[in-house]
Write an enzyme that holds these catalytic residues in place. Structure first.
Site, PDB file in Angstrom:
ATOM      1  N   ASP A   1      26.997  45.976  34.903  1.00 23.85           N
ATOM      2  CA  ASP A   1      26.315  46.325  33.816  1.00 23.85           C
ATOM      3  C   ASP A   1      25.481  46.921  33.322  1.00 23.85           C
ATOM      4  OD1 ASP A   1      27.364  43.503  32.540  1.00 23.85           O
ATOM      5  OD2 ASP A   1      26.558  42.404  33.287  1.00 23.85           O
TER       6      ASP A   1
ATOM      7  N   HIS B   1      20.038  38.523  34.673  1.00 21.54           N
ATOM      8  CA  HIS B   1      19.881  39.995  33.569  1.00 21.54           C
ATOM      9  C   HIS B   1      19.273  40.247  33.237  1.00 21.54           C
ATOM     10  CE1 HIS B   1      24.577  38.610  33.735  1.00 21.54           C
ATOM     11  NE2 HIS B   1      24.660  39.682  33.339  1.00 21.54           N
TER      12      HIS B   1
ATOM     13  N   ASN C   1      49.954  55.506  27.780  1.00 20.33           N
ATOM     14  CA  ASN C   1      49.743  54.252  27.710  1.00 20.33           C
ATOM     15  C   ASN C   1      48.707  54.575  26.981  1.00 20.33           C
ATOM     16  OD1 ASN C   1      51.743  52.420  28.581  1.00 20.33           O
ATOM     17  ND2 ASN C   1      50.818  52.608  30.701  1.00 20.33           N
TER      18      ASN C   1
ATOM     19  N   PHE D   1      61.790  63.194  32.063  1.00 18.87           N
ATOM     20  CA  PHE D   1      60.759  61.795  31.526  1.00 18.87           C
ATOM     21  C   PHE D   1      58.893  61.666  31.157  1.00 18.87           C
ATOM     22  CE2 PHE D   1      58.134  58.079  33.189  1.00 18.87           C
ATOM     23  CZ  PHE D   1      58.910  57.085  32.581  1.00 18.87           C
TER      24      PHE D   1
ATOM     25  N   HIS E   1      22.150  46.532  28.834  1.00 21.64           N
ATOM     26  CA  HIS E   1      23.056  45.372  27.952  1.00 21.64           C
ATOM     27  C   HIS E   1      21.832  44.130  28.428  1.00 21.64           C
ATOM     28  CE1 HIS E   1      25.722  42.314  28.381  1.00 21.64           C
ATOM     29  NE2 HIS E   1      26.187  41.492  29.331  1.00 21.64           N
TER      30      HIS E   1
END
Length: 268
Positions: free
Chosen positions: A88, A218, A75, A71, A92
């Protein structure tokens, strides 16, 4: 090389002493600790910013028996940097500042200081953390030290399964009508500039609150070469002080952010 039992015992003893050694004024004894997962799973329901052109995609490359009879499963995945539980990087919102891969790795590990505004956020979904909130917290728990990881608990992670409840709006491609709590600009500056916190995190989609259109928090955080953690889970399982957080993002060269597996170690 043959295994040497005495040498192996000595190495184990050294490793154990390092694990239990005081760090940030705390001791990390895994045998007497609970590991708390602060990460939402990544799947087709993972929440991304409304203007993101795509979400998390998982494609099966193989799932079954091979030609030789054993087996094998594998992915491939595809994901924007900013969505789900993620970091972040300063780049950014600050040109020329650290990318994901450039952030010193010791900045991803440190003592957690959890500020709980869940009651205030329940009354006001656009609530902003204030310097007064921080002063009240420090009166009760002590001054937040340099190198802290500050986590803001709003209670919003309980809404994760309902995109509209979590973001305050579910209009596709539109981020102008969002409603969720966040850090206020003055509070953020107090934490990353004055207290010199290295990470700030929150259990909502953004360190800026939902209505923000200028993303000032941010910009303040990135400009201080601090980083942000967004879409955290299980902050209700952490004490105000005493936990140690490990917030490790994917090491993406040139990255402005990335998915992260974030855990906390809490003494039992």
């Amino acid at each position: 090389m043959a295994h040497h039992p005495i040498r192996g015992f000595a190495l184990a003893a050294i490793f154990s002493s390092l694990i239990a050694a005081p760090a940030f004024g705390q001791s990390l004894d895994l045998s007497k600790s609970t590991i708390v997962d602060l990460t939402h799973p990544f799947d087709s329901k993972t929440i991304y910013w409304p203007t993101s052109p795509s979400g998390f995609e998982l494609k099966s490359l193989h799932n079954g028996l091979t030609e030789r009879g054993y087996f094998y499963a594998a992915n491939s995945f595809c994901s924007p940097e900013h969505g789900g539980t993620h970091l972040d990087a300063p780049l950014h919102f600050a040109r020329g500042h650290w990318t994901n891969a450039e952030i010193p790795v010791d900045r991803f590990v440190g003592p957690a200081f959890v500020i709980d505004v869940s009651a205030k956020a329940a009354a006001d979904p656009d609530y902003l953390l204030t310097p007064e909130d921080i002063a009240e917290w420090e009166d009760a728990h002590g001054r937040i030290p340099q190198g802290a990881i500050v986590l803001l608990r709003t209670g919003w992670s309980a809404r994760w399964s309902d995109r509209k409840a979590y973001l305050g709006d579910d209009a596709p491609g539109d981020a102008t009508h969002l409603h969720f709590p966040g850090y206020g600009a003055q509070a953020a500056a107090l934490l990353v500039v004055d207290r010199r916190a290295k990470l700030i995190g929150i259990d909502t989609a953004s360190v800026d609150h939902g209505p923000s259109q200028d993303f000032l928090v941010h910009r303040i955080v990135a400009g201080a070469d601090a980083a942000g953690l967004e879409n955290l889970d299980n902050l209700d399982k952490l004490p105000a002080t005493g936990a140690i957080v490990f917030a490790l993002p994917m090491k993406i060269s040139g990255g402005t952010g990335g998915p992260a597996r974030i855990v906390a170690v809490v003494a039992r």
